[in-house]
Design a protein around this motif. Structure first.
Motif, mmCIF file in Angstrom:
data_model
loop_
_atom_site.group_PDB
_atom_site.id
_atom_site.type_symbol
_atom_site.label_atom_id
_atom_site.label_comp_id
_atom_site.label_asym_id
_atom_site.label_seq_id
_atom_site.Cartn_x
_atom_site.Cartn_y
_atom_site.Cartn_z
ATOM 1 N N GLU A 53 3.155 5.430 -7.705
ATOM 2 C CA GLU A 53 2.172 6.499 -7.520
ATOM 3 C C GLU A 53 2.617 7.801 -8.169
ATOM 4 O OE1 GLU A 53 -1.210 8.556 -5.844
ATOM 5 O OE2 GLU A 53 -0.831 6.420 -6.087
ATOM 6 N N HIS A 90 -6.610 4.736 -3.353
ATOM 7 C CA HIS A 90 -6.914 6.130 -3.691
ATOM 8 C C HIS A 90 -7.916 6.220 -4.841
ATOM 9 C CE1 HIS A 90 -3.982 7.351 -0.821
ATOM 10 N NE2 HIS A 90 -2.979 6.822 -1.492
ATOM 11 N N GLU A 102 -11.235 5.969 -3.238
ATOM 12 C CA GLU A 102 -11.564 7.216 -2.533
ATOM 13 C C GLU A 102 -12.074 8.281 -3.502
ATOM 14 O OE1 GLU A 102 -7.864 8.301 -0.710
ATOM 15 O OE2 GLU A 102 -7.967 6.684 0.762
ATOM 16 N N ARG A 114 -4.908 14.318 -7.025
ATOM 17 C CA ARG A 114 -3.927 13.976 -5.993
ATOM 18 C C ARG A 114 -2.881 15.081 -5.821
ATOM 19 N NH1 ARG A 114 -4.002 10.564 -2.229
ATOM 20 N NH2 ARG A 114 -1.967 9.669 -2.629
#
Length: 195
Positions: free
Chosen positions: A62, A71, A74, A169
């Protein structure tokens, strides 16, 4: 004079009480953890693992630019994923979720067996080695499930989508690539060791 002494006494008493509380906490940082069903895992840990959640196991992928499927789903609107990309990522996520739940159950069972071995007494070094090995292998298998899916997502995405994902993020971009507004570019580059 008496009021002055009382005014000084209260802060001194509060500091002394704080120091005692700090010593008690420092002397027993694991106090209360002995009530856990599995001593090495909190209830929240167990719930996350049983649900197939990442539990932080995929951070090496990640944080090095390989997005995770959960993610990505999302953030699908913000990333502008097309229907084909969404379908591929959904399939990848569902497969990962099923495997993570199964691997997580094995890991929880291995940690429970290690805990039970200590609780039962009479533990030998051979049994301990076996239980530790089983728990480590189960954790590694669970981690592999999560990390391996991060290897697959870049082939589904564009480089622009990956860059946007990192931005959404909150992962820091290379400070040498963009000088914030209001900063002297030469000084910024110098302070960030860009040259």
């Amino acid at each position: 004079m008496r009021h002055a002494l009382h005014a000084l006494a209260l802060p001194i008493l509060l500091m002394a009480a704080w120091a005692v509380a700090a010593q008690d906490h420092a002397a027993a940082p694991y106090a209360g953890l002995d009530a856990r069903e599995i001593k090495s895992l909190s209830e929240d840990d167990v719930a996350q693992i049983r649900a197939g959640q990442g539990w932080g196991l995929a951070l090496p992928a990640e944080l090095n630019g390989l997005p995770g499927p959960a993610h990505l789903l999302e953030l699908k609107e913000q990333l502008g994923l097309d229907p084909e990309q969404v379908a591929q990522i959904e399939a990848l996520f569902e497969e990962m979720q099923q495997e993570a739940i199964a691997a997580g159950a094995r890991f929880i069972a291995a940690e429970a067996a290690l805990d039970a071995a200590f609780a039962s007494g009479g533990l030998t070094s051979e049994i301990l080695a076996q239980r530790v090995s089983e728990a480590a292998e189960a954790r590694g298998a669970l981690r592999y499930v999560h990390l391996s899916r991060h290897l697959e997502t870049p082939t589904i995405l564009t480089e622009a989508q990956i860059a946007r994902y990192r931005e959404l993020r909150g992962y820091a971009a290379d400070p040498c690539d963009a000088v914030p507004e209001g900063h002297d570019p030469q000084m910024w580059r110098h302070h960030n060791h860009c040259d």
